[in-house]
Design a protein around this motif. Structure first.
Motif, mmCIF file in Angstrom:
data_model
loop_
_atom_site.group_PDB
_atom_site.id
_atom_site.type_symbol
_atom_site.label_atom_id
_atom_site.label_comp_id
_atom_site.label_asym_id
_atom_site.label_seq_id
_atom_site.Cartn_x
_atom_site.Cartn_y
_atom_site.Cartn_z
ATOM 1 N N THR A 1 0.756 -1.203 -0.068
ATOM 2 C CA THR A 1 -0.116 0.008 0.111
ATOM 3 C C THR A 1 0.760 1.278 -0.095
ATOM 4 O O THR A 1 0.475 2.152 -0.938
ATOM 5 N N PHE A 2 1.899 1.139 0.690
ATOM 6 C CA PHE A 2 2.886 2.422 0.912
ATOM 7 C C PHE A 2 3.387 2.666 -0.529
ATOM 8 O O PHE A 2 3.392 3.648 -1.047
ATOM 9 N N TYR A 3 4.034 1.508 -0.872
ATOM 10 C CA TYR A 3 4.808 1.516 -2.270
ATOM 11 C C TYR A 3 3.969 1.846 -3.390
ATOM 12 O O TYR A 3 4.310 2.537 -4.292
ATOM 13 N N ARG A 4 2.947 1.214 -3.496
ATOM 14 C CA ARG A 4 1.927 1.419 -4.481
ATOM 15 C C ARG A 4 0.849 2.473 -4.696
ATOM 16 O O ARG A 4 0.326 3.252 -5.629
ATOM 17 N N VAL A 5 0.626 3.110 -3.614
ATOM 18 C CA VAL A 5 -0.317 4.204 -3.252
ATOM 19 C C VAL A 5 0.031 5.521 -2.757
ATOM 20 O O VAL A 5 0.080 6.469 -3.147
ATOM 21 N N THR A 6 0.523 5.177 -1.468
ATOM 22 C CA THR A 6 1.050 6.584 -0.691
ATOM 23 C C THR A 6 2.244 7.255 -1.401
ATOM 24 O O THR A 6 2.071 8.459 -1.453
ATOM 25 N N LEU A 7 3.115 6.368 -1.597
ATOM 26 C CA LEU A 7 4.560 7.037 -2.171
ATOM 27 C C LEU A 7 4.124 7.830 -3.418
ATOM 28 O O LEU A 7 4.396 8.693 -3.749
ATOM 29 N N PRO A 8 3.711 7.200 -4.492
ATOM 30 C CA PRO A 8 3.205 7.511 -5.870
ATOM 31 C C PRO A 8 2.396 9.025 -5.541
ATOM 32 O O PRO A 8 2.654 10.092 -6.457
ATOM 33 N N GLN B 1 -18.322 6.300 -0.374
ATOM 34 C CA GLN B 1 -19.193 7.437 -0.943
ATOM 35 C C GLN B 1 -18.884 8.321 -1.989
ATOM 36 O O GLN B 1 -19.287 8.303 -3.080
ATOM 37 N N ASP B 2 -17.360 8.421 -1.871
ATOM 38 C CA ASP B 2 -16.687 9.339 -3.069
ATOM 39 C C ASP B 2 -15.764 8.459 -3.772
ATOM 40 O O ASP B 2 -14.781 9.059 -3.974
ATOM 41 N N TYR B 3 -16.113 7.328 -3.811
ATOM 42 C CA TYR B 3 -15.317 6.422 -4.887
ATOM 43 C C TYR B 3 -13.959 6.052 -4.413
ATOM 44 O O TYR B 3 -13.465 5.049 -4.384
ATOM 45 N N LEU B 4 -13.143 7.155 -4.266
ATOM 46 C CA LEU B 4 -11.933 7.014 -3.769
ATOM 47 C C LEU B 4 -11.008 5.860 -4.740
ATOM 48 O O LEU B 4 -10.520 5.131 -4.480
ATOM 49 N N LEU B 5 -11.027 6.294 -6.036
ATOM 50 C CA LEU B 5 -10.516 5.594 -6.987
ATOM 51 C C LEU B 5 -8.922 5.919 -6.812
ATOM 52 O O LEU B 5 -8.521 7.259 -6.305
ATOM 53 N N PHE B 6 -7.716 5.425 -7.145
ATOM 54 C CA PHE B 6 -6.662 5.692 -7.207
ATOM 55 C C PHE B 6 -6.238 6.652 -8.185
ATOM 56 O O PHE B 6 -6.252 6.250 -9.522
ATOM 57 N N HIS C 1 -3.869 8.121 -9.364
ATOM 58 C CA HIS C 1 -2.526 8.088 -10.387
ATOM 59 C C HIS C 1 -2.823 6.746 -11.207
ATOM 60 O O HIS C 1 -1.597 6.404 -12.006
ATOM 61 N N LEU C 2 -3.716 6.001 -11.192
ATOM 62 C CA LEU C 2 -3.868 4.718 -11.964
ATOM 63 C C LEU C 2 -5.057 4.857 -12.845
ATOM 64 O O LEU C 2 -5.920 5.577 -12.566
ATOM 65 N N THR C 3 -4.828 4.388 -14.009
ATOM 66 C CA THR C 3 -6.089 4.219 -15.046
ATOM 67 C C THR C 3 -6.970 3.298 -14.507
ATOM 68 O O THR C 3 -6.849 2.613 -13.358
ATOM 69 N N VAL C 4 -8.151 3.422 -15.114
ATOM 70 C CA VAL C 4 -9.312 2.482 -14.737
ATOM 71 C C VAL C 4 -8.772 0.993 -14.718
ATOM 72 O O VAL C 4 -9.282 0.199 -13.797
ATOM 73 N N GLU C 5 -8.266 0.414 -15.741
ATOM 74 C CA GLU C 5 -7.930 -0.560 -15.799
ATOM 75 C C GLU C 5 -6.730 -1.078 -14.524
ATOM 76 O O GLU C 5 -7.045 -2.004 -14.127
ATOM 77 N N GLU C 6 -6.014 -0.314 -14.288
ATOM 78 C CA GLU C 6 -4.985 -0.482 -13.178
ATOM 79 C C GLU C 6 -5.779 -0.437 -11.903
ATOM 80 O O GLU C 6 -5.358 -1.005 -11.005
ATOM 81 N N ASN C 7 -6.820 0.349 -11.718
ATOM 82 C CA ASN C 7 -7.607 0.577 -10.565
ATOM 83 C C ASN C 7 -8.230 -1.022 -10.255
ATOM 84 O O ASN C 7 -8.251 -1.401 -9.233
ATOM 85 N N ILE C 8 -8.692 -1.125 -11.173
ATOM 86 C CA ILE C 8 -9.574 -2.669 -11.066
ATOM 87 C C ILE C 8 -8.504 -3.951 -11.008
ATOM 88 O O ILE C 8 -8.902 -4.878 -10.195
ATOM 89 N N SER C 9 -7.544 -3.878 -11.557
ATOM 90 C CA SER C 9 -6.379 -5.048 -11.515
ATOM 91 C C SER C 9 -5.813 -4.902 -10.148
ATOM 92 O O SER C 9 -4.955 -5.675 -9.768
ATOM 93 N N PHE C 10 -5.869 -3.503 -9.533
ATOM 94 C CA PHE C 10 -5.083 -3.321 -8.140
ATOM 95 C C PHE C 10 -5.236 -4.597 -7.091
ATOM 96 O O PHE C 10 -3.835 -5.207 -6.910
#
Lengths: 268, 349
Positions: free
Chosen positions: A183-190, B79-84, B86-95
């Motif tokens: 989580t830190f490496y792939r979410v927080t850090l970027p 509620q506010d989705y909280l998608l990542f 910095h990642l594309t839709v595909e990268e979000n889903i495959s996370f």
């Protein structure tokens, strides 16, 4: 919109813009005056400084030592910044205050304190000297002094960067099966990387500009600010200004390049 | 299946007090409560983001009270989705699939499958900031479903959407649940969501579960005044049971008598009558309704396609705008309010 309309609609903003500009002007005038006088009126002095191996070595040493101090600040400061941003723990306020202490104490005081600890007979200096690492009048002394004064800039920027990442994003990542490291490496850090880089650049720049704390522990090898001071005491403005201008130009170039590299990109 | 046994927790100004719930496998369970009731805290505790002060959480029979979130097999949609971002839709889903170390081939297949089922393959390469609210919500749902969770937790998933998208996504949630059968806990303050989506509803107020039941049961027969008020029961009357003949109670309220189906034989009671269960008429009707109360209109409050008519006897009736116009109802007009004995819910004080 005409100036008068602007003043009528946003009187406070116009006033603030006028007052704020004074401060910016102050900075610009101080630096521009020196750079202009040197680059336009006395370019031969600047060229001489560029050709002077002592000057080049000194500036190179300054940048290298500051880079080392920044790398140490990043390595040790990132975990600390994350803890301060994410967790509540006993003594947190004290830890936050301690981070800022080097910013508020006079740097001559910092220099004396560092000297007392890191000199050959100091508690830390003696222990390290047995391992062959000497701080007094050495590169390590310069690094330690730079680290002391510049680390707060990185830690504070990193802490704010981590705070800017919604902790619920980390929670979502955990719920999806990512452990705390992932989580830190792939979410927080970027997501906080821009703040971390910005903090590292500020820390590096602060290290380069340090003089007060360094001269007590490591007058030699001469970093650029020490060399500028030395030449000023011997030759006055004529001897010191070219080195100062060269340092400013180099720092500005690197600073701008890093800013451009870390600027926000479209579409994200 | 998910079981909560006496879960208590305090976090800042929010708290959960001895929450005990049992959500069956494949059930769509709604937790309904006002703002500040502790709904999100409840979901976050189930997901493992907070550790309860006391109590246990069992997922499929395994005690998960102290297990870290990544070991619980839970899909969480905020509620506010909280998608990542910095990642594309595909990268979000495959996370989640990558975090679980699945093979690339399998990840691609699963992502394509879940994107197709939610109608979002065209969003594959987009970044979250370029998506609409509805699209973001679909992606968040896809991301949570991609890991085939044991339990899907939805934190007010429709509240940030415009009414039209909300309606579409509400149907989508129902469809996805019917096709996948994932055990789902959905928290909301929206009564329509509770009525249209929930197999069962728990009402959470002040950190406590105050009522659990089928949606119709909870809405028609609220357990107390607070619940009734929150559920939109506009007619809450105090009264005294004067008689009870064969389960039909006669209750004396301030100003009129009410006949209600209730086993209560005497004592002070509270009556709940939903405003949509009251029929208004300008003249007396021959009707099977056991209650008829005469009154004068004091106020008419518009409520979207309906209006709430206030009478001077304290009753409030919900009728359509068209009925209002056809009957020519306005303040001062005399009307008769009819309601059935079965529409009156009686609880002892």
């Amino acid at each position: 919109m005409r100036g008068l309309d602007l003043l009528r609609r946003y009187p406070l903003s116009v006033l603030f813009a006028a007052v704020g500009s004074l401060l910016l002007l102050f900075t610009v005038v101080v630096l521009f005056n020196m750079v202009f006088r040197q680059v336009v009126l006395r370019p031969e002095g600047l060229l001489e400084a560029v050709r002077d191996p002592t000057v080049i070595r000194s500036i190179g040493l300054t940048m290298y030592a500051s880079l080392m101090a920044t790398l140490i600040a990043v390595s040790l400061g990132t975990p600390l910044a994350y803890l301060l941003a994410r967790h509540r723990f006993p003594g947190k306020s004290l830890a936050e205050a301690l981070v800022d202490v080097p910013v508020v104490i006079p740097h001559s005081v910092a220099g004396i304190a560092l000297y007392a600890l890191f000199m050959r007979h100091g508690a830390v200096g003696r222990a390290f000297s047995r391992l062959g690492v000497v701080f007094e009048d050495s590169l390590w002394g310069v690094v330690v002094a730079m680290l002391f004064v510049s680390a707060p800039f990185y830690i504070n920027a990193a802490r704010e960067g981590f705070r800017g990442v919604d902790p619920r994003l980390e929670r979502v990542a955990r719920s999806l099966g990512a452990g705390q490291w992932t989580t830190f490496y792939r979410v927080t850090l970027p997501l906080s990387l821009r703040s971390l880089i910005s903090g590292a650049v500020m820390s590096w720049a602060r290290g380069i500009s340090e003089f007060g704390a360094i001269i007590f522990l490591a007058y030699y090898p001469m970093v650029a600010p020490t060399l500028i001071y030395y030449r000023f005491t011997i030759h006055g403005l004529t001897g010191s200004q070219p080195v100062a201008v060269l340092l400013i130009l180099l720092c500005l170039a690197i600073f701008l390049a890093l800013r451009l590299y870390t600027r926000p990109r479209r579409g994200r | 299946m998910i079981v909560l046994e006496g879960v208590s927790l305090t976090l800042g100004s929010f708290q959960l007090r001895r929450i005990s719930l049992r959500v069956e496998r494949g059930e769509y369970f709604i937790v309904l409560g006002p703002t500040g009731a502790g709904k999100t805290l409840l979901l976050e505790t189930i997901a493992g983001f907070h550790t309860p002060r006391e109590g246990r959480i069992l997922i499929d029979g395994v005690d998960m009270t102290y297990a870290p979130p990544e070991e619980r097999g839970i899909g969480f949609v905020y509620q506010d989705y909280l998608l990542f971002p910095h990642l594309t839709v595909e990268e979000n889903i495959s996370f989640g699939l990558r975090a679980r170390g699945l093979a690339e081939e399998e990840i691609r297949e699963r992502v394509a499958q879940v994107m197709k089922s939610l109608g979002i393959p065209h969003l594959r390469g987009r970044y979250p900031s370029t998506l609409s609210g509805g699209e973001q919500q679909r992606v968040a749902l896809a991301r949570a479903l991609a890991i085939s969770p044991k339990v899907l937790l939805l934190d007010e998933p429709l509240s940030a959407l415009d009414p039209q998208t909300r309606e579409t996504l509400r149907r989508e949630l129902r469809r996805v649940h019917e096709s996948l059968g994932t055990t789902t806990i959905h928290v909301t303050h929206d009564r329509v969501e509770a009525l249209t989506l929930g197999d069962r509803v728990a009402v959470l107020m002040g950190g406590e579960v105050v009522q659990v039941g089928a949606p119709e049961e909870v809405f028609e027969r609220p357990g107390g005044v607070e619940v009734a008020e929150f559920l939109g029961v506009e007619n809450i009357l105090s009264g005294v049971v004067r008689a009870n003949r064969g389960g039909i109670a006669v209750v004396e309220t301030e100003g009129f008598q009410v006949t209600a189906i209730s086993p209560i034989e005497s004592g002070e009671v509270t009556l709940f009558i939903r405003p949509e269960n009251i029929i208004l008429s300008r003249s007396r009707l021959e009707s099977s309704a056991r209650n008829c109360v005469e009154g004068r209109v004091t106020e008419v409050t518009p409520l979207g396609p309906t209006v709430l008519v206030h009478l001077d006897n304290g009753l409030k009736a919900s009728i359509t705008r068209r009925s209002l116009e056809e009957m020519g109802l306005r303040p001062g007009r005399r009307v008769y309010a009819y309601f059935k004995a079965t529409s009156v819910h009686v609880v002892p004080k």
